[in-house]
Design a protein around this motif. Structure first.
Motif, PDB file in Angstrom:
ATOM      1  N   LEU A 109     -14.050 -23.896 -11.478  1.00 45.61           N
ATOM      2  CA  LEU A 109     -13.011 -23.047 -11.896  1.00 45.61           C
ATOM      3  C   LEU A 109     -12.705 -22.721 -13.161  1.00 45.61           C
ATOM      4  N   LEU A 110     -13.121 -23.589 -14.339  1.00 40.99           N
ATOM      5  CA  LEU A 110     -12.763 -23.336 -15.745  1.00 40.99           C
ATOM      6  C   LEU A 110     -13.747 -22.215 -16.311  1.00 40.99           C
ATOM      7  N   LYS A 111     -15.064 -22.421 -15.574  1.00 37.78           N
ATOM      8  CA  LYS A 111     -16.205 -21.327 -16.041  1.00 37.78           C
ATOM      9  C   LYS A 111     -15.677 -19.796 -15.498  1.00 37.78           C
ATOM     10  N   THR A 112     -14.862 -19.981 -14.545  1.00 36.23           N
ATOM     11  CA  THR A 112     -14.306 -18.346 -14.126  1.00 36.23           C
ATOM     12  C   THR A 112     -13.322 -17.857 -14.970  1.00 36.23           C
ATOM     13  N   VAL A 113     -12.740 -18.724 -15.794  1.00 37.13           N
ATOM     14  CA  VAL A 113     -11.470 -18.159 -16.656  1.00 37.13           C
ATOM     15  C   VAL A 113     -11.994 -18.097 -18.017  1.00 37.13           C
ATOM     16  N   PHE A 114     -13.175 -18.539 -18.178  1.00 40.85           N
ATOM     17  CA  PHE A 114     -13.582 -18.422 -20.040  1.00 40.85           C
ATOM     18  C   PHE A 114     -14.619 -17.308 -19.938  1.00 40.85           C
ATOM     19  N   HIS A 115     -14.603 -16.590 -20.605  1.00 41.28           N
ATOM     20  CA  HIS A 115     -15.716 -15.476 -20.700  1.00 41.28           C
ATOM     21  C   HIS A 115     -17.013 -16.240 -21.356  1.00 41.28           C
ATOM     22  N   ASP A 116     -18.005 -15.609 -20.985  1.00 41.88           N
ATOM     23  CA  ASP A 116     -19.343 -16.164 -21.109  1.00 41.88           C
ATOM     24  C   ASP A 116     -19.678 -16.429 -22.785  1.00 41.88           C
TER      25      ASP A 116
END
Length: 118
Positions: free
Chosen positions: A26-33
């Motif tokens: 989930l956190l990886k979906t909210v942070f830009h790459d």
């Protein structure tokens, strides 16, 4: 609340939920790459991407009484800033300030996190 404000708020709320539940996906979906995290952890100045944050969450319990509270949110069309206070994150408290951006596909992502531990 406008739609863009709701979208920006949803990103911050997903950050809080992902942190509380240690949900790295989930956190990886909210942070830009290419997101950047900068701040003070004790006497150490940290600067880089969110990967060390993910690793710390994976390796440690967050704490049953963890809380994250949105203390400010300002949206200007396709950009936003937000502030949250976290308590009992890995036994510490933090002030976090986020820069959030709307991407070309309409999604919103955290592009930068500035933090201090206290």
């Amino acid at each position: 609340m406008t739609d863009v404000t709701a979208y920006a708020r949803a990103v911050v709320e997903a950050y809080i939920e992902g942190t509380r539940t240690r949900d790295i996906d989930l956190l990886k979906t909210v942070f830009h790459d290419d997101a950047v995290m900068t701040g003070w952890l004790g006497s150490d100045l940290l600067h880089g991407g969110p990967e060390p944050f993910y690793g710390a969450l994976e390796a440690n319990e967050v704490g049953e009484d963890y809380s994250g509270e949105i203390t400010a949110l300002k949206v200007d069309e396709k950009i936003a800033t937000a502030s949250i206070t976290e308590r009992n994150l890995l036994g510490m408290s933090f002030d976090n300030h986020f820069q959030i951006i709307q991407l070309d596909d309409g999604t919103w992502r955290i592009s930068a996190k500035l933090f201090r531990h206290y």
